[in-house]
Structures are given as structure tokens and as C-alpha cells.
Enzyme design. Structure first.
Site, PDB file in Angstrom:
ATOM      1  N   ASP A   1     -13.930  14.357  -4.025  1.00 46.07           N
ATOM      2  CA  ASP A   1     -14.080  15.708  -4.565  1.00 46.07           C
ATOM      3  C   ASP A   1     -15.308  15.709  -5.460  1.00 46.07           C
ATOM      4  O   ASP A   1     -16.058  14.718  -5.484  1.00 46.07           O
ATOM      5  CB  ASP A   1     -12.806  16.109  -5.330  1.00 46.07           C
ATOM      6  CG  ASP A   1     -12.508  17.606  -5.247  1.00 46.07           C
ATOM      7  OD1 ASP A   1     -13.434  18.398  -5.549  1.00 46.07           O
ATOM      8  OD2 ASP A   1     -11.384  17.980  -4.895  1.00 46.07           O
TER       9      ASP A   1
ATOM     10  N   GLY B   1       0.418  -2.561   8.675  1.00 47.15           N
ATOM     11  CA  GLY B   1       1.565  -1.666   8.604  1.00 47.15           C
ATOM     12  C   GLY B   1       2.485  -1.804   9.785  1.00 47.15           C
ATOM     13  O   GLY B   1       3.482  -2.522   9.739  1.00 47.15           O
ATOM     14  N   ARG B   2       2.153  -1.121  10.881  1.00 48.02           N
ATOM     15  CA  ARG B   2       3.041  -1.039  12.041  1.00 48.02           C
ATOM     16  C   ARG B   2       3.460  -2.393  12.622  1.00 48.02           C
ATOM     17  O   ARG B   2       4.630  -2.553  12.981  1.00 48.02           O
ATOM     18  CB  ARG B   2       2.395  -0.150  13.108  1.00 48.02           C
ATOM     19  CG  ARG B   2       2.557   1.331  12.820  1.00 48.02           C
ATOM     20  CD  ARG B   2       1.675   2.200  13.697  1.00 48.02           C
ATOM     21  NE  ARG B   2       0.291   2.174  13.239  1.00 48.02           N
ATOM     22  CZ  ARG B   2      -0.652   2.989  13.686  1.00 48.02           C
ATOM     23  NH1 ARG B   2      -0.388   3.869  14.634  1.00 48.02           N
ATOM     24  NH2 ARG B   2      -1.881   2.935  13.204  1.00 48.02           N
TER      25      ARG B   2
ATOM     26  N   THR C   1     -11.494   3.143   9.912  1.00 49.76           N
ATOM     27  CA  THR C   1     -11.399   2.233  11.054  1.00 49.76           C
ATOM     28  C   THR C   1     -11.026   2.951  12.338  1.00 49.76           C
ATOM     29  O   THR C   1     -11.090   2.361  13.415  1.00 49.76           O
ATOM     30  CB  THR C   1     -10.384   1.109  10.784  1.00 49.76           C
ATOM     31  OG1 THR C   1      -9.133   1.688  10.388  1.00 49.76           O
ATOM     32  CG2 THR C   1     -10.870   0.192   9.682  1.00 49.76           C
TER      33      THR C   1
ATOM     34  N   ASP D   1      -3.571   4.244  -2.128  1.00 50.99           N
ATOM     35  CA  ASP D   1      -4.613   4.614  -1.172  1.00 50.99           C
ATOM     36  C   ASP D   1      -4.597   6.122  -0.940  1.00 50.99           C
ATOM     37  O   ASP D   1      -4.200   6.604   0.119  1.00 50.99           O
ATOM     38  CB  ASP D   1      -4.387   3.861   0.143  1.00 50.99           C
ATOM     39  CG  ASP D   1      -5.524   4.048   1.126  1.00 50.99           C
ATOM     40  OD1 ASP D   1      -6.652   4.327   0.683  1.00 50.99           O
ATOM     41  OD2 ASP D   1      -5.280   3.910   2.345  1.00 50.99           O
TER      42      ASP D   1
ATOM     43  N   LYS E   1      -7.497   7.920  -1.463  1.00 48.39           N
ATOM     44  CA  LYS E   1      -8.857   8.220  -1.001  1.00 48.39           C
ATOM     45  C   LYS E   1      -9.436   9.468  -1.680  1.00 48.39           C
ATOM     46  O   LYS E   1      -9.796  10.457  -1.033  1.00 48.39           O
ATOM     47  CB  LYS E   1      -8.880   8.398   0.518  1.00 48.39           C
ATOM     48  CG  LYS E   1      -8.450   7.164   1.307  1.00 48.39           C
ATOM     49  CD  LYS E   1      -8.567   7.401   2.806  1.00 48.39           C
ATOM     50  CE  LYS E   1      -8.184   6.179   3.616  1.00 48.39           C
ATOM     51  NZ  LYS E   1      -6.712   5.923   3.578  1.00 48.39           N
TER      52      LYS E   1
ATOM     53  N   LYS F   1       0.838  -1.205   0.000  1.00 49.04           N
ATOM     54  CA  LYS F   1       0.000   0.000   0.000  1.00 49.04           C
ATOM     55  C   LYS F   1       0.870   1.251   0.000  1.00 49.04           C
ATOM     56  O   LYS F   1       1.785   1.387   0.801  1.00 49.04           O
ATOM     57  CB  LYS F   1      -0.906   0.037   1.234  1.00 49.04           C
ATOM     58  CG  LYS F   1      -1.930   1.175   1.195  1.00 49.04           C
ATOM     59  CD  LYS F   1      -2.502   1.491   2.560  1.00 49.04           C
ATOM     60  CE  LYS F   1      -1.581   2.440   3.311  1.00 49.04           C
ATOM     61  NZ  LYS F   1      -2.224   3.090   4.476  1.00 49.04           N
TER      62      LYS F   1
END
Length: 238
Positions: free
Chosen positions: A64, A212-213, A123, A59, A61, A32
């Protein structure tokens, strides 16, 4: 379909991100790229990942007016990314234009059409957070409503909490579900409010999980990723 692992490359530099990609070698195919890394790398991270034959989840997002999102998605599709996001709260017209643009951009560039998914409820948001911005329904009502709008608009699926997966049983398939906020057992939740373990997400049929982390900050990122992949396979067998 087996649940796929996407590793979130939330780094300050392309060099740091690519070092992790190279360390993981063939263990992980999907990565990602979010706002942080995309902006910090000046966008070059996309071509670097494609040169390594990796699958890219862009990603950004997009949210508009419909015409602006159409142009943005058309550009993104032309870069050869494999998966990208828009916000469901942008509305049906915006999502329809995004679906059209993905096909237009890919065709013009001679690449595969990317999967386009809509972000439902972040989330990090719970019922109190939604109420604070004027959405009285909790995630259990807001998420499936937005997911049905995304499907009706021609998008491929949604980004959602793993806890929301059971809310989509009545949405016609195929329907892609991308689940961030996944935490292995014992891992710090960080800023995520609604989380599942990798095994739980796989058991409930997630198409993708985004981690991720727990990998990036692990003492041994390769072993951490392999353990998550093992957890996914075990979850699918339950």
C-alpha cells in the site's frame, strides 16, 4: 545456517490449524499464517501459536502507500510475530517505512524485532504471467532487481522461488531467503510454476522453505514433515 522448515497453516479454522501444530509437536518450530487463516480466525491464531511457543511467519504481504504499510507493520511487529512480508513492488520508500515500523512496533511492545522480507515475484508467476501485467523481464531479471531494492531499503531478505536462489550471490550478507513452492519428489505441483525439492533448496542455501499441501494433505502429516526435514539435512550435506 541450517535451512528451516515452515509449515503453511492454510486452513479454514484455527481449530484445524492448531490440531496439526499439536500433532507435529516438537518436530516443527515455524508456522506460516496467511490471509486465509488470519481472516478466518479473526487473528486469534497468532496468540494461540505464541502460547505454544511456536515461531510465527505472518504472511499478509502488505502492499500500500508507505504510511499505511508503516502502520500495518508497526501493528504486526507488536503482536510478537517472528517473520512478516511486504511486497517489493510497493517501492523503496514503502519498504524503508516497513523496516522502520518493525523496530518501532517491537520496541513499543517489548518484543524482539521481526525479520521483514519482501515478496519479489510470486512462485505462481512465470515469464508469460509477468508479461501479461506489463513486466517484460522474466523472473531471472525481475527477481534480483527487486531483491537489491529490498536490501537497499533495509529489509532483511526476500520471499522467492527456490529456483531464484542462485541469483542472489552478489547481494551482501546476511540476506534471508524464504522459499515457498517447495515440493517433495513426486508431489503434485498444484498452482506453483517454479518449484524445487526440499533437498535442492537446502543445497542452494535457502534460509527457510515453506511447505503446505504436501504435509497438510498427507495421509500421515507427521511422517511427511519428518521426511522433508530429513531431505533438508541430506541436501545440506551435498
Amino acid at each position: 545456517m541450517a535451512t528451516e522448515l515452515i509449515v503453511a497453516l492454510d486452513f479454514d479454522t484455527a481449530e484445524e490449524a492448531l490440531a496439526l501444530v499439536d500433532d507435529l509437536k516438537d518436530d516443527v518450530l515455524w508456522y506460516k499464517v496467511g490471509l486465509e487463516l488470519y481472516l478466518n480466525s479473526g487473528g486469534r491464531i497468532l496468540s494461540e501459536l505464541k502460547m505454544r511457543r511456536r515461531k510465527v511467519f505472518l504472511d499478509l504481504k502488505f502492499h500500500d502507500i508507505p504510511n499505511t504499510v508503516h502502520q500495518a507493520v508497526r501493528w504486526a511487529a507488536g503482536t510478537g510475530v517472528d517473520l512478516l512480508t511486504v511486497h517489493a513492488l510497493g517501492g523503496v520508500d514503502m519498504m524503508q517505512r516497513a523496516a522502520e515500523a518493525a523496530k518501532e512496533g517491537a520496541e513499543a511492545a517489548g518484543v524482539d524485532v521481526p525479520t521483514v522480507v519482501a515478496v519479489t515475484v510470486l512462485t505462481s508467476m512465470d515469464q508469460a504471467g509477468l508479461a501479461a501485467i506489463g513486466i517484460p523481464d522474466g523472473p531471472e531479471k525481475a527477481v534480483p532487481r527487486l531483491a537489491k531494492l529490498a536490501k537497499a531499503a533495509g529489509l532483511d531478505g526476500v520471499v522467492c522461488s527456490g529456483q531464484d536462489l542462485l541469483l542472489f550471490k552478489d547481494i551482501p550478507q546476511p540476506f534471508v531467503t524464504v522459499c515457498p513452492g517447495i515440493r517433495p519428489k513426486g508431489a503434485d505441483r498444484g498452482d506453483q510454476s517454479r518449484v524445487l525439492t526440499p533437498a535442492e533448496a537446502a543445497q542452494q542455501g535457502a534460509s527457510f522453505i515453506v511447505v503446505g499441501r504436501p504435509i497438510r494433505q498427507a495421509a500421515d502429516p507427521v511422517q511427511a514433515a519428518r521426511q522433508i526435514l530429513q531431505d533438508l539435512r541430506e541436501g545440506e550435506q551435498k
